[in-house]
Design a protein around this motif. Structure first.
Motif, PDB file in Angstrom:
ATOM      1  N   PRO A  17      42.051  49.541  40.679  1.00  0.00           N
ATOM      2  CA  PRO A  17      42.340  48.886  39.397  1.00  0.00           C
ATOM      3  C   PRO A  17      41.995  47.403  39.470  1.00  0.00           C
ATOM      4  CG  PRO A  17      44.373  49.279  40.617  1.00  0.00           C
ATOM      5  CD  PRO A  17      43.274  49.966  41.383  1.00  0.00           C
ATOM      6  N   GLU A  18      41.624  46.859  38.341  1.00  0.00           N
ATOM      7  CA  GLU A  18      41.307  45.433  38.298  1.00  0.00           C
ATOM      8  C   GLU A  18      42.588  44.629  38.501  1.00  0.00           C
ATOM      9  OE1 GLU A  18      38.573  43.661  38.059  1.00  0.00           O
ATOM     10  OE2 GLU A  18      37.308  45.456  38.155  1.00  0.00           O
ATOM     11  N   PRO A  19      42.602  43.745  39.497  1.00  0.00           N
ATOM     12  CA  PRO A  19      43.821  42.954  39.718  1.00  0.00           C
ATOM     13  C   PRO A  19      44.053  41.993  38.563  1.00  0.00           C
ATOM     14  CG  PRO A  19      42.029  42.127  41.084  1.00  0.00           C
ATOM     15  CD  PRO A  19      41.524  43.378  40.434  1.00  0.00           C
ATOM     16  N   GLU A  20      45.314  41.867  38.182  1.00  0.00           N
ATOM     17  CA  GLU A  20      45.659  40.943  37.114  1.00  0.00           C
ATOM     18  C   GLU A  20      45.671  39.518  37.668  1.00  0.00           C
ATOM     19  OE1 GLU A  20      49.281  41.970  35.259  1.00  0.00           O
ATOM     20  OE2 GLU A  20      48.628  43.990  34.660  1.00  0.00           O
ATOM     21  N   GLN A  21      44.945  38.646  36.999  1.00  0.00           N
ATOM     22  CA  GLN A  21      44.904  37.257  37.417  1.00  0.00           C
ATOM     23  C   GLN A  21      46.076  36.518  36.793  1.00  0.00           C
ATOM     24  OE1 GLN A  21      42.860  36.083  39.655  1.00  0.00           O
ATOM     25  NE2 GLN A  21      41.751  38.026  39.819  1.00  0.00           N
ATOM     26  N   PRO A  22      46.996  36.008  37.634  1.00  0.00           N
ATOM     27  CA  PRO A  22      48.140  35.305  37.066  1.00  0.00           C
ATOM     28  C   PRO A  22      47.703  34.027  36.352  1.00  0.00           C
ATOM     29  CG  PRO A  22      48.053  35.010  39.447  1.00  0.00           C
ATOM     30  CD  PRO A  22      47.015  36.015  39.104  1.00  0.00           C
ATOM     31  N   ALA A  23      48.122  33.918  35.114  1.00  0.00           N
ATOM     32  CA  ALA A  23      47.774  32.724  34.343  1.00  0.00           C
ATOM     33  C   ALA A  23      48.759  31.609  34.673  1.00  0.00           C
ATOM     34  CB  ALA A  23      47.820  33.044  32.850  1.00  0.00           C
ATOM     35  N   PRO A  24      48.310  30.366  34.616  1.00  0.00           N
ATOM     36  CA  PRO A  24      49.234  29.261  34.867  1.00  0.00           C
ATOM     37  C   PRO A  24      50.329  29.232  33.812  1.00  0.00           C
ATOM     38  CG  PRO A  24      47.129  28.450  34.023  1.00  0.00           C
ATOM     39  CD  PRO A  24      46.945  29.895  34.329  1.00  0.00           C
ATOM     40  N   VAL A  25      51.555  29.013  34.253  1.00  0.00           N
ATOM     41  CA  VAL A  25      52.694  29.004  33.343  1.00  0.00           C
ATOM     42  C   VAL A  25      52.792  27.634  32.691  1.00  0.00           C
ATOM     43  CG1 VAL A  25      55.178  29.280  33.132  1.00  0.00           C
ATOM     44  CG2 VAL A  25      53.902  30.713  34.726  1.00  0.00           C
ATOM     45  N   LEU A  26      52.458  27.584  31.403  1.00  0.00           N
ATOM     46  CA  LEU A  26      52.532  26.323  30.666  1.00  0.00           C
ATOM     47  C   LEU A  26      53.863  26.179  29.957  1.00  0.00           C
ATOM     48  CD1 LEU A  26      48.917  26.301  29.159  1.00  0.00           C
ATOM     49  CD2 LEU A  26      49.727  25.230  31.271  1.00  0.00           C
TER      50      LEU A  26
END
Length: 307
Positions: free
Chosen positions: A234-243
Motif C-alpha cells: 500500500p502507498e504509505p501515507e505521508q504525514p502532513a505538517p500540523v499547522l
C-alpha cells in the motif's frame, strides 16, 4: 513445555523455594538464513583460530578475559557456575515495593518460575499469596550468564514471574532529548484527552494488536513459492505538517470513532477551568484568540557490573 533455563531457589528471608526458570515468551518472527545468490547454497560462519588459521570445533573453544593484547585469562563454565556470590545459586529477594514505583524502562524480558518438586509447593504458594495480598512486587538479585542482575518478581495467574531489570546506571539520561520550550494551551490538552478517551481499550486483544509484518512476510514467501505476482504494498501515507493542532486533534477523534464503528459527531473539547483570581486578572481575549476558542467549541557514567 519450554526447557529449563536455570535451576536454583528463591531466598525469602529464611524461607527457601526451589524453582526452575523457563522463558515466559515466544518469538514467532520469520527468520532468514544467508545464501550464496549464484547457487542458493547456505553460507555459514566458521570459527577459525587466528594463529593456526584453521577451523576449530566447539569442544576447543572456551571463554577468556583479555587483560592485554598478549594476556588472556581463561574462564571456565564451572568457574562461572561457582562464583563466590550468594546470588549464583539463588534469587535473593532484597525488598518489596509498589509496582508503580518501578520505571517501566528498567523492566526487561520475563521468565516463569516453576516450583521444583513437592517440597517447593507450600513456600511457593505462600509467596504467591503474600505478594497478591500486599499488592507489591519483590526486587531481587540473581546471577546468570556471567553477570549479576537485578530482577522484579510478580504474580501472573498464580504463577511467579521474574522480570530482568536494568541497573540504575544503565538508564541513559533523557534530558538532552527534551524539545525546546513551548506553550501548550488548555484547549489543546483537553483535545488530547478527548482523543485518548476515544482510543481507550480494556484489553490488548484484537485486529490492531496482531503482527501484520509476519503475516505480510508469509504472503510474500507463499507467492514466490507458487510463482505468483507479489502482493502490492500500500502507498504509505505521508504525514502532513500540523499547522492547526486543535483541528488535527479533533479530526483524530473522528477518525478513531470511525475506526471503532462509533457514530460520528462533534468532539466535545472543553476548556479546563481556571482559578477565579487568575481569570479575573486576565485581559479580554483578542479577536484572534476568541476566534480560536470558537473554533474549538465547534469542533470540540557507567560502572562495570559482574563480568
Amino acid at each position: 513445555m519450554p526447557r529449563t533455563i536455570w535451576s536454583g531457589a528463591i531466598s525469602f528471608g529464611l524461607v527457601t523455594v526451589p524453582i526452575n526458570v523457563v522463558s515466559a515468551t515466544e518469538d514467532h518472527s520469520i527468520r532468514f538464513h544467508q545464501y550464496h545468490l549464484e547457487d542458493m547454497v547456505r553460507v555459514r560462519v566458521r570459527k577459525v583460530c587466528e594463529l593456526e588459521d584453521r577451523e576449530v570445533s566447539n569442544a576447543e573453544i572456551g571463554k577468556g578475559y583479555e587483560l592485554t593484547k598478549t594476556q588472556v585469562i581463561p574462564i571456565t563454565d564451572d568457574e562461572l557456575r561457582n562464583l563466590p556470590l550468594p546470588t549464583a545459586k539463588a534469587i535473593e529477594i532484597d525488598a518489596f515495593v509498589p509496582l508503580e514505583s518501578v520505571d517501566p524502562i528498567r523492566i526487561g524480558e520475563g521468565y516463569y518460575l516453576q516450583p521444583s518438586g513437592q517440597v517447593a509447593a507450600k513456600p511457593y504458594k505462600l509467596l504467591v499469596q503474600a505478594l497478591g495480598r500486599s499488592s507489591k512486587v519483590a526486587v531481587a538479585k540473581y546471577a546468570w550468564s556471567g553477570r549479576e542482575r537485578l530482577g522484579l518478581l510478580r504474580v501472573k495467574d498464580d504463577v511467579l514471574v521474574l522480570h530482568a531489570m536494568r541497573w540504575p546506571d544503565e538508564i541513559r539520561d533523557p534530558a538532552e532529548l527534551l524539545p525546546p520550550p513551548v506553550e501548550v494551551s488548555d484547549e489543546e490538552i483537553e483535545g488530547a484527552l478527548a482523543l485518548m478517551d476515544t482510543m481507550t481499550t480494556d484489553s490488548l486483544e484484537g485486529e490492531e494488536f496482531q503482527d501484520h509484518y509476519t503475516e505480510a512476510m508469509a504472503q510474500i514467501i507463499e507467492a514466490k513459492r507458487e510463482a505468483r505476482p507479489l502482493p502490492e504494498a500500500p502507498e504509505p501515507e505521508q504525514p502532513a505538517p500540523v499547522l492547526d493542532l486543535m483541528a488535527a486533534l479533533n479530526a483524530s477523534v473522528e477518525q478513531a470513532k470511525a475506526a471503532r464503528g462509533e457514530p460520528a459527531g462533534e468532539a466535545e473539547v472543553h476548556e479546563m477551568p481556571k482559578p477565579k483570581k487568575q481569570a479575573a486578572a486576565k485581559k479580554q481575549p483578542t479577536k484572534k484568540a476568541a476566534a480560536k476558542k470558537t473554533t474549538a467549541r465547534k469542533t470540540s557514567g557507567r560502572r562495570p557490573h559482574s563480568a
